[in-house]
Design a protein around this motif. Structure first.
Motif, short mmCIF file in Angstrom:
data_model
loop_
_atom_site.label_atom_id
_atom_site.label_comp_id
_atom_site.label_asym_id
_atom_site.label_seq_id
_atom_site.Cartn_x
_atom_site.Cartn_y
_atom_site.Cartn_z
N SER A 1 -13.29 11.48 59.14
CA SER A 1 -11.91 11.91 58.90
C SER A 1 -11.32 11.21 57.67
O SER A 1 -11.12 11.81 56.65
CB SER A 1 -11.05 11.65 60.13
OG SER A 1 -11.20 10.33 60.59
N THR B 1 -4.94 9.31 64.35
CA THR B 1 -5.82 8.63 65.29
C THR B 1 -5.24 8.70 66.69
O THR B 1 -4.10 9.12 66.89
CB THR B 1 -6.01 7.15 64.90
OG1 THR B 1 -4.73 6.50 64.89
CG2 THR B 1 -6.65 7.03 63.53
N ARG C 1 -6.47 7.41 71.13
CA ARG C 1 -7.00 6.40 72.04
C ARG C 1 -8.22 6.99 72.73
O ARG C 1 -8.09 7.96 73.48
CB ARG C 1 -5.91 6.04 73.07
CG ARG C 1 -6.32 5.13 74.21
CD ARG C 1 -5.18 5.09 75.24
NE ARG C 1 -5.49 4.28 76.39
CZ ARG C 1 -5.11 3.00 76.53
NH1 ARG C 1 -4.40 2.43 75.59
NH2 ARG C 1 -5.43 2.32 77.61
N ARG C 2 -9.41 6.44 72.49
CA ARG C 2 -10.59 7.08 73.06
C ARG C 2 -11.07 6.46 74.37
O ARG C 2 -11.94 7.02 75.03
CB ARG C 2 -11.73 7.12 72.06
CG ARG C 2 -12.53 5.86 71.82
CD ARG C 2 -13.80 6.22 71.05
NE ARG C 2 -14.60 5.04 70.74
CZ ARG C 2 -15.82 5.11 70.19
NH1 ARG C 2 -16.35 6.28 69.91
NH2 ARG C 2 -16.49 4.00 69.93
N GLY D 1 -14.87 6.86 66.90
CA GLY D 1 -13.78 5.90 66.99
C GLY D 1 -14.28 4.51 66.73
O GLY D 1 -15.41 4.31 66.27
N LYS E 1 -9.66 3.07 69.34
CA LYS E 1 -8.94 4.20 68.78
C LYS E 1 -9.93 5.31 68.46
O LYS E 1 -11.12 5.07 68.26
CB LYS E 1 -8.14 3.81 67.54
CG LYS E 1 -8.95 3.46 66.30
CD LYS E 1 -7.99 3.18 65.15
CE LYS E 1 -8.76 2.85 63.87
NZ LYS E 1 -7.83 2.61 62.73
N SER E 2 -9.43 6.53 68.44
CA SER E 2 -10.25 7.70 68.17
C SER E 2 -9.83 8.29 66.83
O SER E 2 -8.75 8.00 66.31
CB SER E 2 -10.09 8.74 69.27
OG SER E 2 -8.73 9.14 69.40
N PHE E 3 -10.71 9.09 66.26
CA PHE E 3 -10.44 9.70 64.97
C PHE E 3 -10.38 11.21 65.07
O PHE E 3 -10.89 11.81 66.00
CB PHE E 3 -11.52 9.30 63.96
CG PHE E 3 -11.60 7.83 63.70
CD1 PHE E 3 -10.50 7.15 63.19
CD2 PHE E 3 -12.76 7.12 63.95
CE1 PHE E 3 -10.57 5.79 62.94
CE2 PHE E 3 -12.83 5.76 63.69
CZ PHE E 3 -11.73 5.09 63.18
N GLN F 1 -3.21 17.78 68.61
CA GLN F 1 -3.42 16.57 69.41
C GLN F 1 -3.65 16.96 70.86
O GLN F 1 -3.03 17.89 71.37
CB GLN F 1 -2.20 15.64 69.32
CG GLN F 1 -2.40 14.32 70.07
CD GLN F 1 -1.31 13.31 69.81
OE1 GLN F 1 -1.51 12.11 69.94
NE2 GLN F 1 -0.13 13.78 69.43
N ALA G 1 -6.77 12.26 71.30
CA ALA G 1 -7.34 12.33 69.96
C ALA G 1 -6.79 13.58 69.28
O ALA G 1 -5.97 14.31 69.84
CB ALA G 1 -8.87 12.36 70.02
#
Length: 261
Positions: A43, A49, A51-52, A74, A82-84, A154, A175
């Protein structure tokens, strides 16, 4: 970069004998390989970003020994993750999650998709498996939930616990996803590749690489090649520990809500 999935790219799809032979050995060990995949995530550029992983202590919720996890690229930051942003070419992509063995009071899940302005696009409730599992949630085929090209969306996945009447106590992950166009170059690659996930991975289209390989792995649980490539794909985004979890089909509850405004 550890994940290389291009062994089948140069194999003609019409030569079934060669394909059968290839399917009995891991793609990553093909001696003819010389190209390495770009490393996920792709990304960058200030992409949104989320929350994974979720499962730490929350009011009314017993902490989980293993967190619920969104299967997305992430990074881990101390006790947080964190997630991408991920990419897809599908109007109706599938979103993938790992859920551990849950406490008895955590039986209900909810998936919600929103546009980048926070407007609800799709919401569904589902009963969760009692054993640790990986499962996917696919968007329904209707105009309201279809992703538009070059738009960011999202999504949230929640596991409720405590008082189910209030549904105010939950673990969650979230995410972002963006649909990208299917250009002619990608279309040619997909048509010339026996296993589509290799092409998706090479082009950094994470969501579709994951869905294609997860579907193949679930349908062919004894295939060594799909087992090894599944492990490598998850390892590439730091989730190798989840690769042995069973992939199950999950049915949504009857109360499915699609919102268009």
């Amino acid at each position: 970069m550890t994940l290389v999935l291009f062994g089948l790219v140069s194999c003609p799809t019409t030569v079934s004998a060669q394909l059968v032979q290839l399917l009995n050995q891991p793609l990553v060990n093909k001696p003819s390989q010389s190209t390495q995949l770009p490393k996920f995530p792709a990304s960058g550029g200030g992409a949104p970003t989320g929350r994974r992983k979720g499962g730490t202590s929350r009011d009314g919720c017993t902490p989980l020994n293993t967190p619920i996890t969104a299967l997305v690229p992430g990074e881990e930051i101390g006790d947080e993750s964190k997630s991408f942003l991920t990419f897809t070419i599908s109007e109706y992509p599938t979103f993938w999650f790992f859920v551990p063995e849950l406490p008895k009071n955590a039986v209900l899940g909810e998936f919600k998709l929103q546009d980048e302005n926070g407007k609800n696009i799709y919401t569904t409730s589902l009963s969760l498996p009692r054993k640790a599992s990986i499962f996917g949630i696919k968007l329904p085929h209707n105009s309201q939930s279809a992703l538009k090209i070059k738009k960011n969306y999202q999504w949230y996945f929640k596991v409720f616990c405590g008082n189910l009447q209030e549904q105010s106590e939950y673990f969650y992950v979230n995410a972002w996803i963006q649909r990208v166009p299917l250009n002619s170059n990608l279309e040619i690659q997909l048509k010339s590749t026996p296993q589509e996930y290799t092409t998706y991975a090479r082009n950094q289209i994470w969501q579709d690489a994951l869905t294609n390989l997860a579907t193949l792995h679930r349908s062919n649980p004894n295939s060594r090649i799909f087992t090894e490539d599944w492990t490598l794909l998850l390892k590439d985004v730091g989730l190798a520990e989840l690769a042995t979890a069973p992939i199950v089909e999950l049915e949504s509850e009857e109360k499915t809500v699609t919102q268009s405004n």
